[in-house]
Design an enzyme around this catalytic site. Structure first.
Site, mmCIF file in Angstrom:
data_model
loop_
_atom_site.group_PDB
_atom_site.id
_atom_site.type_symbol
_atom_site.label_atom_id
_atom_site.label_comp_id
_atom_site.label_asym_id
_atom_site.label_seq_id
_atom_site.Cartn_x
_atom_site.Cartn_y
_atom_site.Cartn_z
ATOM 1 N N ASP A 167 34.199 31.486 90.121
ATOM 2 C CA ASP A 167 34.350 31.492 88.422
ATOM 3 C C ASP A 167 35.792 31.857 88.461
ATOM 4 O O ASP A 167 36.205 32.649 87.705
ATOM 5 C CB ASP A 167 33.557 32.253 87.815
ATOM 6 C CG ASP A 167 33.427 32.169 86.487
ATOM 7 O OD1 ASP A 167 33.854 31.099 86.070
ATOM 8 O OD2 ASP A 167 32.873 33.127 85.641
ATOM 9 N N GLN A 199 29.171 42.940 78.907
ATOM 10 C CA GLN A 199 30.630 43.178 78.342
ATOM 11 C C GLN A 199 31.335 44.344 79.197
ATOM 12 O O GLN A 199 30.682 45.136 79.660
ATOM 13 C CB GLN A 199 30.386 43.351 76.774
ATOM 14 C CG GLN A 199 29.962 44.401 76.232
ATOM 15 C CD GLN A 199 29.860 44.342 74.640
ATOM 16 O OE1 GLN A 199 29.119 43.383 74.185
ATOM 17 N NE2 GLN A 199 29.817 45.537 74.170
ATOM 18 N N ALA A 216 30.467 38.637 77.433
ATOM 19 C CA ALA A 216 30.083 37.330 77.836
ATOM 20 C C ALA A 216 28.449 37.458 77.424
ATOM 21 O O ALA A 216 28.003 38.396 77.044
ATOM 22 C CB ALA A 216 30.374 36.906 79.175
ATOM 23 N N SER A 217 27.631 36.527 78.250
ATOM 24 C CA SER A 217 26.318 36.399 77.782
ATOM 25 C C SER A 217 25.510 37.436 78.496
ATOM 26 O O SER A 217 24.492 37.960 78.104
ATOM 27 C CB SER A 217 25.802 34.849 78.363
ATOM 28 O OG SER A 217 26.152 34.726 79.591
ATOM 29 N N LYS A 223 31.568 47.705 83.309
ATOM 30 C CA LYS A 223 30.870 46.403 82.869
ATOM 31 C C LYS A 223 29.546 46.788 82.617
ATOM 32 O O LYS A 223 28.730 47.210 83.577
ATOM 33 C CB LYS A 223 31.157 45.570 84.169
ATOM 34 C CG LYS A 223 30.323 44.241 83.733
ATOM 35 C CD LYS A 223 30.603 43.138 84.932
ATOM 36 C CE LYS A 223 29.684 41.799 84.693
ATOM 37 N NZ LYS A 223 30.251 40.887 85.997
#
Length: 226
Positions: A183, A33, A29-30, A48
């Site tokens: 989310d 990762q 993701a932005s 992560k």
């Protein structure tokens, strides 16, 4: 770059902590990762890892957007409807929280405590001793995304039951705990070994006692058609 971030964060070579790290990311993701890995003690984990230089990149982008907003005409258009400067400030505040993995670690621990009494909910174990502001290490959990119908049906799961339990748990998070996953897309909600597994808690919502009271009154009013 991933190895560099981990080494700098730990102030030692990652081989002192992990026996291997899979070069292919599980997800990307932005801000970060995730990679599968194994600790020297044998546990399968997910690391992560924050993207190198992401804080400076996002700070620059937010600054450029603020400049763009100032250049927009003040009469007419979206500026009369939405305070774009306030929206950008909120985006930056949320992004900074997401970039602090120690904050996410605290979110994981609080969420796990709140849901410890629910047998059908699981949160991966956090390896706090290997977690820093830029590297987060959690237990690897298999299973499938909660919307993978074919996988679930092939293993005998009742989709209606999963749906009920998911909604019941989410209502509990909002209405009782006032601390909820903000989310909840299928990449962050899995089913494994008969349990709903919540992952990735960089973005969480929190309600004050007043907010919860207003929500409860609203739901009660809907229930009695008031």
């Amino acid at each position: 770059e991933v190895e560099e971030v981990i080494n700098r964060s730990y102030r030692e070579d990652w081989h002192q902590v992990f026996s291997y790290i899979d070069e292919k990311p599980l997800g990307s993701a932005s801000i970060a990762q995730a990679h599968r890995a194994r600790l020297l003690t044998g546990e399968d984990v997910v690391i992560k890892v924050q993207r190198k230089g992401i804080y400076d990149t996002m700070a620059r982008d937010i600054g450029l957007l603020h400049r763009l907003v100032r250049l927009m005409p003040s009469v007419g258009g979206i500026k009369n409807v939405v305070d774009l400067g306030m929206v950008l400030d909120e985006m930056w505040a949320v992004a900074q929280e997401e970039m602090d993995f120690l904050k996410e670690a605290a979110n994981v621990e609080e969420f796990a405590r709140n849901n410890s009494g629910i047998k059908y909910v699981r949160v991966p174990h956090l390896y706090r001793e290997h977690t820093t502001s830029r590297v987060l290490v959690m237990e690897y959990v298999g299973g499938c995304a909660i919307n993978d119908r074919e996988h679930l049906l092939s293993r005998g799961y009742d989709l209606q039951e999963i749906g009920r339990k998911l909604i019941n748990n989410y209502i509990k998070q909002v209405m009782e705990d006032g601390f909820f996953h903000a989310d909840p897309h299928p990449g962050n909600v899995k089913v494994h070994d008969g349990k709903i597994v919540w992952i990735d808690m960089g973005m969480m919502g929190r309600l004050s006692a007043r907010d919860k009271n207003l929500m409860e009154r609203a739901v009660r009013a809907i229930a009695v058609s008031d």
